[in-house]
Design a protein around this motif. Structure first.
Motif, PDB file in Angstrom:
ATOM      1  N   VAL A  76       0.854  -1.204   0.000  1.00 10.39           N
ATOM      2  CA  VAL A  76       0.000   0.000   0.000  1.00 10.39           C
ATOM      3  C   VAL A  76       0.889   1.253   0.000  1.00 10.39           C
ATOM      4  CG1 VAL A  76      -1.753   1.299   1.285  1.00 10.39           C
ATOM      5  CG2 VAL A  76      -1.958  -1.195   1.049  1.00 10.39           C
ATOM      6  N   ALA A  77       1.975   1.224   0.777  1.00 10.55           N
ATOM      7  CA  ALA A  77       2.902   2.370   0.779  1.00 10.55           C
ATOM      8  C   ALA A  77       3.501   2.563  -0.612  1.00 10.55           C
ATOM      9  CB  ALA A  77       4.007   2.139   1.811  1.00 10.55           C
ATOM     10  N   GLY A  78       3.798   1.465  -1.285  1.00  9.88           N
ATOM     11  CA  GLY A  78       4.384   1.547  -2.626  1.00  9.88           C
ATOM     12  C   GLY A  78       3.424   2.162  -3.634  1.00  9.88           C
ATOM     13  N   VAL A  79       2.146   1.818  -3.533  1.00  5.39           N
ATOM     14  CA  VAL A  79       1.141   2.399  -4.446  1.00  5.39           C
ATOM     15  C   VAL A  79       1.060   3.908  -4.206  1.00  5.39           C
ATOM     16  CG1 VAL A  79      -1.286   2.403  -5.145  1.00  5.39           C
ATOM     17  CG2 VAL A  79      -0.222   0.258  -4.414  1.00  5.39           C
ATOM     18  N   VAL A  80       1.033   4.301  -2.933  1.00  5.96           N
ATOM     19  CA  VAL A  80       0.898   5.724  -2.604  1.00  5.96           C
ATOM     20  C   VAL A  80       2.155   6.494  -3.023  1.00  5.96           C
ATOM     21  CG1 VAL A  80       0.581   7.369  -0.706  1.00  5.96           C
ATOM     22  CG2 VAL A  80      -0.730   5.231  -0.746  1.00  5.96           C
ATOM     23  N   GLU A  81       3.305   5.850  -2.850  1.00  2.00           N
ATOM     24  CA  GLU A  81       4.560   6.498  -3.261  1.00  2.00           C
ATOM     25  C   GLU A  81       4.553   6.740  -4.775  1.00  2.00           C
ATOM     26  OE1 GLU A  81       9.140   5.167  -3.435  1.00  2.00           O
ATOM     27  OE2 GLU A  81       8.007   4.438  -1.703  1.00  2.00           O
ATOM     28  N   ARG A  82       4.043   5.758  -5.518  1.00  2.00           N
ATOM     29  CA  ARG A  82       4.070   5.844  -6.986  1.00  2.00           C
ATOM     30  C   ARG A  82       2.964   6.756  -7.537  1.00  2.00           C
ATOM     31  NH1 ARG A  82       6.842   3.019 -11.542  1.00  2.00           N
ATOM     32  NH2 ARG A  82       5.417   3.312 -13.259  1.00  2.00           N
ATOM     33  N   TYR A  83       1.726   6.604  -6.978  1.00  2.00           N
ATOM     34  CA  TYR A  83       0.572   7.293  -7.573  1.00  2.00           C
ATOM     35  C   TYR A  83      -0.026   8.398  -6.693  1.00  2.00           C
ATOM     36  CZ  TYR A  83       0.646   3.422 -10.928  1.00  2.00           C
ATOM     37  OH  TYR A  83       1.020   2.519 -11.895  1.00  2.00           O
ATOM     38  N   GLY A  84       0.517   8.563  -5.472  1.00  2.00           N
ATOM     39  CA  GLY A  84       0.065   9.660  -4.616  1.00  2.00           C
ATOM     40  C   GLY A  84      -1.177   9.340  -3.793  1.00  2.00           C
ATOM     41  N   ARG A  85      -1.937   8.310  -4.166  1.00  2.01           N
ATOM     42  CA  ARG A  85      -3.149   7.938  -3.439  1.00  2.01           C
ATOM     43  C   ARG A  85      -3.591   6.532  -3.826  1.00  2.01           C
ATOM     44  NH1 ARG A  85      -6.902  11.570  -3.285  1.00  2.01           N
ATOM     45  NH2 ARG A  85      -8.728  10.285  -3.661  1.00  2.01           N
ATOM     46  N   LEU A  86      -4.678   6.069  -3.251  1.00  2.00           N
ATOM     47  CA  LEU A  86      -5.241   4.758  -3.608  1.00  2.00           C
ATOM     48  C   LEU A  86      -6.755   4.925  -3.714  1.00  2.00           C
ATOM     49  CD1 LEU A  86      -5.111   1.678  -4.017  1.00  2.00           C
ATOM     50  CD2 LEU A  86      -5.217   1.426  -1.528  1.00  2.00           C
ATOM     51  N   ASP A  87      -7.243   5.016  -4.946  1.00  2.00           N
ATOM     52  CA  ASP A  87      -8.676   5.249  -5.144  1.00  2.00           C
ATOM     53  C   ASP A  87      -9.490   3.966  -5.030  1.00  2.00           C
ATOM     54  OD1 ASP A  87      -8.715   8.147  -5.819  1.00  2.00           O
ATOM     55  OD2 ASP A  87      -7.358   7.474  -7.398  1.00  2.00           O
ATOM     56  N   CYS A  88      -9.003   2.891  -5.663  1.00  2.00           N
ATOM     57  CA  CYS A  88      -9.765   1.632  -5.678  1.00  2.00           C
ATOM     58  C   CYS A  88      -8.825   0.460  -5.421  1.00  2.00           C
ATOM     59  CB  CYS A  88     -10.399   1.371  -7.054  1.00  2.00           C
ATOM     60  SG  CYS A  88     -11.318   2.741  -7.730  1.00  2.00           S
ATOM     61  N   ALA A  89      -9.325  -0.517  -4.689  1.00  2.00           N
ATOM     62  CA  ALA A  89      -8.547  -1.740  -4.465  1.00  2.00           C
ATOM     63  C   ALA A  89      -9.418  -2.944  -4.755  1.00  2.00           C
ATOM     64  CB  ALA A  89      -8.048  -1.788  -3.022  1.00  2.00           C
ATOM     65  N   PHE A  90      -8.888  -3.858  -5.549  1.00  2.00           N
ATOM     66  CA  PHE A  90      -9.575  -5.122  -5.838  1.00  2.00           C
ATOM     67  C   PHE A  90      -8.766  -6.220  -5.165  1.00  2.00           C
ATOM     68  CE2 PHE A  90     -10.775  -8.323  -9.410  1.00  2.00           C
ATOM     69  CZ  PHE A  90     -11.799  -8.846  -8.627  1.00  2.00           C
ATOM     70  N   ASN A  91      -9.235  -6.660  -3.986  1.00  2.00           N
ATOM     71  CA  ASN A  91      -8.531  -7.688  -3.198  1.00  2.00           C
ATOM     72  C   ASN A  91      -8.986  -9.056  -3.694  1.00  2.00           C
ATOM     73  OD1 ASN A  91      -7.292  -5.689  -1.622  1.00  2.00           O
ATOM     74  ND2 ASN A  91      -9.138  -5.513  -0.380  1.00  2.00           N
ATOM     75  N   ASN A  92      -8.229  -9.592  -4.612  1.00  2.00           N
ATOM     76  CA  ASN A  92      -8.673 -10.751  -5.387  1.00  2.00           C
ATOM     77  C   ASN A  92      -7.800 -11.995  -5.183  1.00  2.00           C
ATOM     78  OD1 ASN A  92      -9.807 -12.065  -7.989  1.00  2.00           O
ATOM     79  ND2 ASN A  92      -7.612 -11.808  -8.398  1.00  2.00           N
ATOM     80  N   ALA A  93      -6.584 -11.825  -4.647  1.00  2.00           N
ATOM     81  CA  ALA A  93      -5.687 -12.986  -4.478  1.00  2.00           C
ATOM     82  C   ALA A  93      -6.372 -14.043  -3.622  1.00  2.00           C
ATOM     83  CB  ALA A  93      -4.379 -12.545  -3.823  1.00  2.00           C
ATOM     84  N   GLY A  94      -6.274 -15.286  -4.035  1.00  2.00           N
ATOM     85  CA  GLY A  94      -6.877 -16.354  -3.255  1.00  2.00           C
ATOM     86  C   GLY A  94      -6.378 -17.700  -3.737  1.00  2.00           C
ATOM     87  N   ILE A  95      -6.539 -18.715  -2.879  1.00  2.00           N
ATOM     88  CA  ILE A  95      -6.132 -20.072  -3.259  1.00  2.00           C
ATOM     89  C   ILE A  95      -7.273 -21.053  -3.009  1.00  2.00           C
ATOM     90  CG2 ILE A  95      -3.645 -19.777  -2.973  1.00  2.00           C
ATOM     91  CD1 ILE A  95      -3.930 -21.090  -0.180  1.00  2.00           C
ATOM     92  N   GLU A  96      -7.232 -22.116  -3.791  1.00  2.00           N
ATOM     93  CA  GLU A  96      -8.254 -23.168  -3.678  1.00  2.00           C
ATOM     94  C   GLU A  96      -7.463 -24.470  -3.794  1.00  2.00           C
ATOM     95  OE1 GLU A  96     -10.688 -26.080  -5.976  1.00  2.00           O
ATOM     96  OE2 GLU A  96      -8.938 -24.977  -6.676  1.00  2.00           O
ATOM     97  N   ILE A  97      -7.089 -25.041  -2.622  1.00  2.00           N
ATOM     98  CA  ILE A  97      -6.154 -26.173  -2.661  1.00  2.00           C
ATOM     99  C   ILE A  97      -6.761 -27.399  -1.996  1.00  2.00           C
ATOM    100  CG2 ILE A  97      -4.004 -24.834  -2.767  1.00  2.00           C
ATOM    101  CD1 ILE A  97      -3.904 -25.161   0.343  1.00  2.00           C
ATOM    102  N   GLU A  98      -8.090 -27.453  -1.954  1.00  2.00           N
ATOM    103  CA  GLU A  98      -8.749 -28.444  -1.114  1.00  2.00           C
ATOM    104  C   GLU A  98      -9.748 -29.246  -1.940  1.00  2.00           C
ATOM    105  OE1 GLU A  98     -11.621 -26.493   1.222  1.00  2.00           O
ATOM    106  OE2 GLU A  98     -11.477 -27.902   2.853  1.00  2.00           O
ATOM    107  N   HIS A  99      -9.706 -30.568  -1.813  1.00  2.00           N
ATOM    108  CA  HIS A  99     -10.596 -31.390  -2.643  1.00  2.00           C
ATOM    109  C   HIS A  99     -11.134 -32.574  -1.869  1.00  2.00           C
ATOM    110  CE1 HIS A  99      -8.264 -28.984  -5.339  1.00  2.00           C
ATOM    111  NE2 HIS A  99      -7.177 -29.553  -4.862  1.00  2.00           N
ATOM    112  N   ARG A 100     -11.388 -32.381  -0.570  1.00  2.00           N
ATOM    113  CA  ARG A 100     -11.839 -33.502   0.254  1.00  2.00           C
ATOM    114  C   ARG A 100     -12.937 -33.046   1.200  1.00  2.00           C
ATOM    115  NH1 ARG A 100      -6.181 -34.644   0.540  1.00  2.00           N
ATOM    116  NH2 ARG A 100      -5.761 -36.532  -0.644  1.00  2.00           N
ATOM    117  N   PRO A 101     -13.798 -34.004   1.632  1.00  2.00           N
ATOM    118  CA  PRO A 101     -14.793 -33.638   2.639  1.00  2.00           C
ATOM    119  C   PRO A 101     -14.128 -33.231   3.952  1.00  2.00           C
ATOM    120  CG  PRO A 101     -15.163 -35.882   1.807  1.00  2.00           C
ATOM    121  CD  PRO A 101     -13.916 -35.385   1.163  1.00  2.00           C
TER     122      PRO A 101
END
Ligand code: NAD
Length: 254
Positions: A76-101
């Motif tokens: 977040v500090a890096g975004v602000v350093e580069r662009y001066g602010r943070l208007d929108c964030a899409f928190n999309n990272a995720g994992i799906e590593i499970e295939h059992r009951p």
């Protein structure tokens, strides 16, 4: 959506090396945003950023593991350093590593899924909201899943993690609405991405069944989720907050 929609806006997308995140990063850039592309996968993330720049857009890649507090703070500090602010964030990272009951899962799998899908979204929101409060507002979209709305047999921990994302989204929307921060979740059905390709590779017989769970009769495309995330981030959704938008070809309608 017109190019004015995100013209000059500073947008952060996590999990942007692949699938839904990459489609969203490219779409935000096409609509005029300055995009911070983030992922643990540096090669894929750099590729997304390079694709944006080759098309004449503005992008920077910042590597971060969303489950690590120091990484997310620096992101977040890096975004602000580069662009001066943070208007929108899409928190999309995720994992799906499970295939059992449920009774067959192990503790390490539980911890890994919860660390990325729940702690990761919490850490991202924590530092993004701090920045958005300081600048007077912003918009956040979290990627949950239909598994955040209904049960998901053989993925009980994943379903728990995505229900948690929905709960955090609703709560944070209530907490920060008056501060000018809108927070929503997008809940994809089964979407054709590298994540899904891996699942189909494991069990090729399930491909047809996966299509059939959607009344629309096919799998979704990453671009269709990106479109929803962009709409939720745009001023067209100015009165929408605390919502879980199912983009699922009707899966949760039946
Ligand atoms: P994907 O595997 O193609 O992309 C996910 C990206 O997240 C990858 O680039 C990966 O490197 C990154 N990532 C994983 N762990 C990370 C970490 N700790 N820190 C930073 N980045 C990390 O998958 P996708 O299908 O594009 O999934 C994106 C999101 O959509 C996920 O949250 C997933 O749970 C959700 N989702 C996907 C589907 C589907 O059917 N594909 C359905 C519902 C929800």
């Amino acid at each position: 959506m017109s190019a004015i929609a995100f013209d000059g806006k500073a947008v952060l997308v996590t999990g942007a090396a692949s699938g839904i995140g990459r489609a969203a990063a490219l779409s935000f850039a096409r609509e005029g945003a300055r995009v911070a592309v983030s992922d643990v996968d540096a090669a894929g993330g750099e590729e997304t950023a390079a694709t944006i720049r080759q098309a004449g857009g503005e992008a920077v890649f910042i590597r971060a593991d969303v489950s690590k507090s120091l990484d997310v703070q620096a992101l977040v500090a890096g975004v602000v350093e580069r662009y001066g602010r943070l208007d929108c964030a899409f928190n999309n990272a995720g994992i799906e590593i499970e295939h059992r009951p449920l009774a067959e899962a192990d503790e390490a799998t539980f911890d890994r899924i919860m660390n990325v899908n729940v702690k990761g979204v919490w850490l991202c929101m924590k530092y993004e909201i701090t920045q958005m409060l300081a600048q007077g507002g912003g918009v956040i979209v979290n990627t949950a899943s239909v598994a955040g709305l209904v049960g998901a047999p053989t993925q009980p921990i994943y379903a728990a993690s995505k229900h948690a994302v929905v709960g955090m989204t609703r709560t944070a929307a209530a907490e920060y609405g008056r501060a000018g921060i809108r927070i929503n979740a997008v809940c994809p059905g089964i979407i054709r991405t590298p994540m899904m390709d891996r699942a189909i590779e494991r069990e090729p017989r399930r491909a047809k069944a996966m299509e059939k769970v959607h009344p629309i009769g096919r799998l979704g495309e990453a671009q269709e989720i990106a479109n929803a995330a962009l709409w939720l981030c745009s001023d067209s959704a100015s009165f929408v907050t605390g919502h879980q938008l199912a983009v699922d070809g009707g899966l949760t309608a039946i």
